[in-house]
Design an enzyme around this catalytic site. Structure first.
Site, PDB file in Angstrom:
ATOM      1  N   ASP A  10       0.869  -1.151   0.000  1.00  0.00           N
ATOM      2  CA  ASP A  10       0.000   0.000   0.000  1.00  0.00           C
ATOM      3  C   ASP A  10       0.920   1.220   0.000  1.00  0.00           C
ATOM      4  O   ASP A  10       2.007   1.167   0.555  1.00  0.00           O
ATOM      5  CB  ASP A  10      -0.838  -0.045   1.284  1.00  0.00           C
ATOM      6  CG  ASP A  10      -1.815   1.083   1.341  1.00  0.00           C
ATOM      7  OD1 ASP A  10      -2.482   1.326   0.332  1.00  0.00           O
ATOM      8  OD2 ASP A  10      -1.897   1.729   2.394  1.00  0.00           O
ATOM      9  N   THR A  60      -2.522   1.893  -4.687  1.00  0.00           N
ATOM     10  CA  THR A  60      -2.877   3.133  -4.002  1.00  0.00           C
ATOM     11  C   THR A  60      -4.183   3.719  -4.508  1.00  0.00           C
ATOM     12  O   THR A  60      -4.587   3.478  -5.652  1.00  0.00           O
ATOM     13  CB  THR A  60      -1.756   4.193  -4.148  1.00  0.00           C
ATOM     14  OG1 THR A  60      -2.163   5.380  -3.489  1.00  0.00           O
ATOM     15  CG2 THR A  60      -1.466   4.503  -5.600  1.00  0.00           C
ATOM     16  N   ASP A 120      -1.902  -1.053   6.035  1.00  0.00           N
ATOM     17  CA  ASP A 120      -2.084  -0.622   7.426  1.00  0.00           C
ATOM     18  C   ASP A 120      -3.155  -1.412   8.155  1.00  0.00           C
ATOM     19  O   ASP A 120      -3.340  -1.259   9.353  1.00  0.00           O
ATOM     20  CB  ASP A 120      -2.364   0.881   7.494  1.00  0.00           C
ATOM     21  CG  ASP A 120      -3.555   1.267   6.646  1.00  0.00           C
ATOM     22  OD1 ASP A 120      -4.381   0.376   6.339  1.00  0.00           O
ATOM     23  OD2 ASP A 120      -3.672   2.445   6.283  1.00  0.00           O
TER      24      ASP A 120
HETATM   25  N1  LIG Z   1     -10.263  12.833   3.877  1.00  0.00           N
HETATM   26  C1  LIG Z   1      -9.967  13.085   2.610  1.00  0.00           C
HETATM   27  N2  LIG Z   1      -9.677  14.339   2.243  1.00  0.00           N
HETATM   28  C2  LIG Z   1      -9.376  14.622   0.983  1.00  0.00           C
HETATM   29  N3  LIG Z   1      -9.310  13.729   0.009  1.00  0.00           N
HETATM   30  C3  LIG Z   1      -9.585  12.480   0.283  1.00  0.00           C
HETATM   31  C4  LIG Z   1      -9.912  12.071   1.607  1.00  0.00           C
HETATM   32  N4  LIG Z   1     -10.135  10.752   1.602  1.00  0.00           N
HETATM   33  C5  LIG Z   1      -9.921  10.340   0.335  1.00  0.00           C
HETATM   34  N5  LIG Z   1      -9.601  11.375  -0.464  1.00  0.00           N
HETATM   35  C6  LIG Z   1      -9.280  11.332  -1.896  1.00  0.00           C
HETATM   36  O1  LIG Z   1      -9.452  10.011  -2.375  1.00  0.00           O
HETATM   37  C7  LIG Z   1      -8.228   9.469  -2.813  1.00  0.00           C
HETATM   38  C8  LIG Z   1      -8.160   8.030  -2.456  1.00  0.00           C
HETATM   39  O2  LIG Z   1      -8.219   7.880  -1.058  1.00  0.00           O
HETATM   40  P1  LIG Z   1      -7.906   6.494  -0.362  1.00  0.00           P
HETATM   41  O3  LIG Z   1      -8.163   6.674   1.069  1.00  0.00           O
HETATM   42  O4  LIG Z   1      -8.611   5.422  -1.098  1.00  0.00           O
HETATM   43  O5  LIG Z   1      -6.378   6.291  -0.683  1.00  0.00           O
HETATM   44  P2  LIG Z   1      -5.145   6.628   0.257  1.00  0.00           P
HETATM   45  O6  LIG Z   1      -5.379   5.975   1.542  1.00  0.00           O
HETATM   46  O7  LIG Z   1      -4.918   8.089   0.264  1.00  0.00           O
HETATM   47  O8  LIG Z   1      -3.935   5.987  -0.508  1.00  0.00           O
HETATM   48  P3  LIG Z   1      -3.367   4.540  -0.289  1.00  0.00           P
HETATM   49  O9  LIG Z   1      -4.272   3.644  -1.021  1.00  0.00           O
HETATM   50  O10 LIG Z   1      -2.013   4.614  -0.894  1.00  0.00           O
HETATM   51  O11 LIG Z   1      -3.323   4.297   1.173  1.00  0.00           O
HETATM   52  C9  LIG Z   1      -7.154  10.296  -2.145  1.00  0.00           C
HETATM   53  O12 LIG Z   1      -5.968  10.306  -2.890  1.00  0.00           O
HETATM   54  C10 LIG Z   1      -7.825  11.675  -2.139  1.00  0.00           C
HETATM   55  O13 LIG Z   1      -7.690  12.267  -3.382  1.00  0.00           O
END
Ligand SMILES: Nc1ncnc2c1ncn2[C@@H]1O[C@H](COP(=O)(O)OP(=O)(O)OP(=O)(O)O)[C@@H](O)[C@H]1O
Ligand SMILES: [Cu+]
Length: 672
Positions: free
Chosen positions: A367, A517, A564
């Site tokens: 991740d 991601t 995580d």
């Molecule tokens: N709380 C938030 N505030 C702003 N943007 C968000 C938020 N949660 C998600 N996003 C948007 O959605 C996208 C994908 O979020 P997601 O949580 O799926 O991935 P991540 O946890 O950021 O990345 P990874 O998969 O590498 O852990 C983020 O890159 C962002 O653009």
């Protein structure tokens, strides 16, 4: 529960013990004491038995002749048989009841045959010598052997329990102005205690006063002492170095991190691996092989014209020497050592079978956020559309982000604090998984969303700036007001240096690294470039991560997923080996097979190596144990008798114990 029943009885007790007590060594210690006492008593009785035996008298050329001589010999031998042989006799009964004949039954049978045959001779039935002195020395050596053996086995499997025993029993509880020393068991959650410099932290707690460095190396393997100050957590068993701390108790005894780890480890040690099942089955067969070999040996010696006594003696030796003890312990010992050792390094193995698969991985999926990167976003650029200011953008975003735990939200909020901006109240807050957030601020519908959402909804933004920022590896989020673009916030995360080393080391082993991601394609490729990762799955919605894992598995690849454990749970479960990282001392990540306490991607390599080393040790031990029997049984049966090599039952017992001790020592030599 179908566990170690057919092995031996001391193990069986140990397992039951470890259920209700975390100081699991006690049952073992008690058994060890028992063996020791029986050994010394039997040893004492063996001396008169030797002096009373015809054979010894003949050898030493002296003669004892007094009334009831044979009766006294019989009585003494009976005591040794019953008292010294008790653990084996009782063990035989247990094994019989479980219908899994094993080593206790072999020994029980062997000593019983020797005893009853000799008794028959003494009372005038049958011909030849009694061999009470051999029976006595056999039992004495068996007791000694098992006593030593249990000590080395305990040393191997109790590596972690020993840690608990090192914990202080008392803590300095603070009562107003004074402190008093109270037993740990009397502490309650919320009690304040004082930890002086150089002392071991007695409970899990939160620092409410003071600042120090803490040595956690014996708990997490983190070799560099960590700096801790107010508000941070400390765990029982770590060592407070130079500062004086006041901590508030969070957990004591059973609820501490250490206890949970021990619980986890003992669970994992119980879960049987395939190699172990194989060994257990082999050990079971060995019982029948030993009996058959014994009977055949008896028949052949008898038919060659030797006395019943000699034939019985050969048979007893065969049965003793083929005790499947070493075989039964060969893999459990390695398992015990490897789980305990890894736990001390902060590598918690929850599922042994999956852990053993780790040695055959073809690919590792990481991740991105928080695993390959720090997960600490800092705002680098804020771009507002024509009718808004940077402050407006941050302020609107922050008002909604306040409700979120996402690393991106933390980034925005830190920036707001830095610029000392005021936030507005939010209504109708909602999170759109993998997309962003929404809520009502000052009557307007505010959304903070991903680039993907912008694309899907065909929303007008400043494409040029967005492209430039994401090519710089920055994660960009967009702020919308009633569906109209207000501005964008770019945030940068730091790539972990260890991640690059890990990817490189994996490549050298021929293992592919893949990045998964939810972040934007361009950012993902930028990070991948930094780390040397070739395969990238970007803009993956959380629900879709498990499918991506499945996709990698399609060609039969064995895949580990490192994440995580919070929003990656389904992906961790889907992977052949699910590895949770970065959840700190929270050991209860259910979907993970392995939990890495430190947030260091390099620990993935340690897991791989440990898995390989563990497997190699198991195979080595199995060969040792099996090889021993292949050599020892014919030897005991007397195949070398023509050249004058004949083993007595006592020598058989010595060899049997030695083989087990070698297996135990080999297991303890396991390294990470
Ligand atoms: N709380 C938030 N505030 C702003 N943007 C968000 C938020 N949660 C998600 N996003 C948007 O959605 C996208 C994908 O979020 P997601 O949580 O799926 O991935 P991540 O946890 O950021 O990345 P990874 O998969 O590498 O852990 C983020 O890159 C962002 O653009
Ligand atoms: Cu044994």
């Amino acid at each position: 529960m179908e566990h170690e029943h057919h092995e031996h009885h001391e193990h069986h007790e140990h397992h039951e013990e470890s259920h209700d007590s975390h100081h699991g060594g006690h049952g073992h210690e008690h058994m060890i004491e028992d063996f020791k006492r029986r050994f010394f008593v039997s040893l004492g009785l063996m001396i008169p038995i030797l002096l009373l035996s015809d054979m010894i008298q003949e050898w030493l050329r002296f003669e004892l002749d007094f009334p009831f001589e044979k009766t006294i010999l019989f009585v003494l031998a009976t005591i040794v048989y019953v008292y010294g042989g008790w653990p084996f006799l009782k063990g035989s009964v247990d094994e019989l009841r479980d219908r899994s004949p094993g080593m206790m039954m072999l020994i029980g049978l062997a000593i019983s045959v020797a005893y009853f045959y000799s008794a028959a001779v003494v009372f005038g039935y049958g011909s030849g010598h009694d061999f009470f002195w051999e029976l006595a020395s056999l039992i004495v050596i068996m007791l000694l052997g098992h006593w030593i053996e249990m000590r080395s086995v305990m040393g191997a499997s109790n590596a972690l329990e020993q840690l608990v025993q090192l914990l202080p029993n008392e803590a300095h509880r603070i009562n107003g102005e004074e402190t008093e020393d109270v037993p740990i068991s009397e502490l309650k959650e919320g009690d304040r205690i004082l930890v002086k410099p150089g002392e071991q932290v007695p409970v899990d707690g939160k620092i409410i006063k003071g600042q120090t460095t803490i040595d956690e190396s014996m708990l997490t393997g983190e070799s560099v002492p960590v700096e801790k100050s107010e508000g941070e957590d400390v765990i029982a068993g770590s060592i407070n170095q130079e500062g004086s701390l006041t901590i508030e108790t969070i957990g004591t005894g059973e609820t501490t991190y250490l206890s949970k780890v021990i619980e986890l480890v003992s669970e994992a040690q119980k879960s049987k691996s395939r190699a172990q099942n194989l060994a257990n089955r082999a050990a079971k067969y060995l019982f029948y092989i030993a009996i058959a070999a014994g009977v055949i040996t008896f028949t052949i010696w008898f038919m060659l014209g030797y006395s019943v006594g000699t034939a019985v003696e050969r048979m007893v030796t065969v049965m003793v020497i083929s005790c499947p003890h070493a075989l039964g312990l060969a893999t459990p010992l390695v398992v015990a050592v490897s789980t305990a050792l890894s736990a001390k390094q902060g590598l918690l193995i929850r599922n042994r079978t999956q852990f053993e698969e780790a040695r055959r991985l073809d690919a590792v999926i990481f991740d991105k956020t928080g695993t390959l990167t720090e997960g600490n976003f800092g705002v680098t650029d804020v771009q507002a559309s024509s009718s808004y200011t940077e402050e407006d953008v941050l302020q609107l975003a922050g008002s909604v982000e306040r409700e979120s735990q996402h690393p991106l939200a933390q980034g925005v909020l830190r920036e707001i604090e830095k610029r000392e901006l005021k936030l507005s109240a939010v209504d109708h807050f909602g999170s759109m998984t993998g997309v962003g957030l929404e809520g009502t601020v000052d009557g307007a519908h505010i959304q903070v969303v991903s680039p993907r959402h912008i694309r899907d909804q065909h929303i007008q933004i400043d494409e040029e700036t967005f492209t430039r920022l994401s090519e710089e590896g920055k994660t960009v989020v967009f702020v919308l007001k009633d569906g109209e673009w207000v501005g964008m916030i770019a945030m940068a995360d730091l790539v972990r240096e260890e991640a690059r080393e890990t990817v490189e080391a994996l490549r050298e082993k021929g293992i592919r690294s893949i990045m998964l991601t939810g972040d934007n394609e361009k950012v993902a490729h930028w990070v991948a470039g930094q780390l040397g990762i070739d395969d990238v799955y970007a803009e993956v919605l959380p629900d879709d991560k498990a499918n991506q894992v499945k996709d990698v598995q399609k060609d039969g690849s064995k895949v580990a997923m490192v994440g995580d454990g919070i929003n990656d749970a389904p992906a961790l479960a889907q992977a052949d080996v699910g590895i949770a990282i970065g959840s700190g001392t929270d050991v209860a990540v259910e979907t993970a097979d392995i939990v890495l306490v430190r947030s260091n991607p390099k620990d993935v390599l340690s897991i791989l190596e440990l898995s390989q080393n563990t497997y190699r040790k198991m195979i080595q031990n199995l060969w040792w144990a099996a090889g021993y029997n292949i050599v020892a049984i014919p030897l005991a049966a007397g195949v070398l008798a023509p050249i004058g090599i004949i083993l007595s039952p006592a020598i058989g017992a010595v060899l049997m114990s030695l083989s087990t001790i070698i297996v135990a020592i080999n297991a303890r030599l396991l390294k990470i």
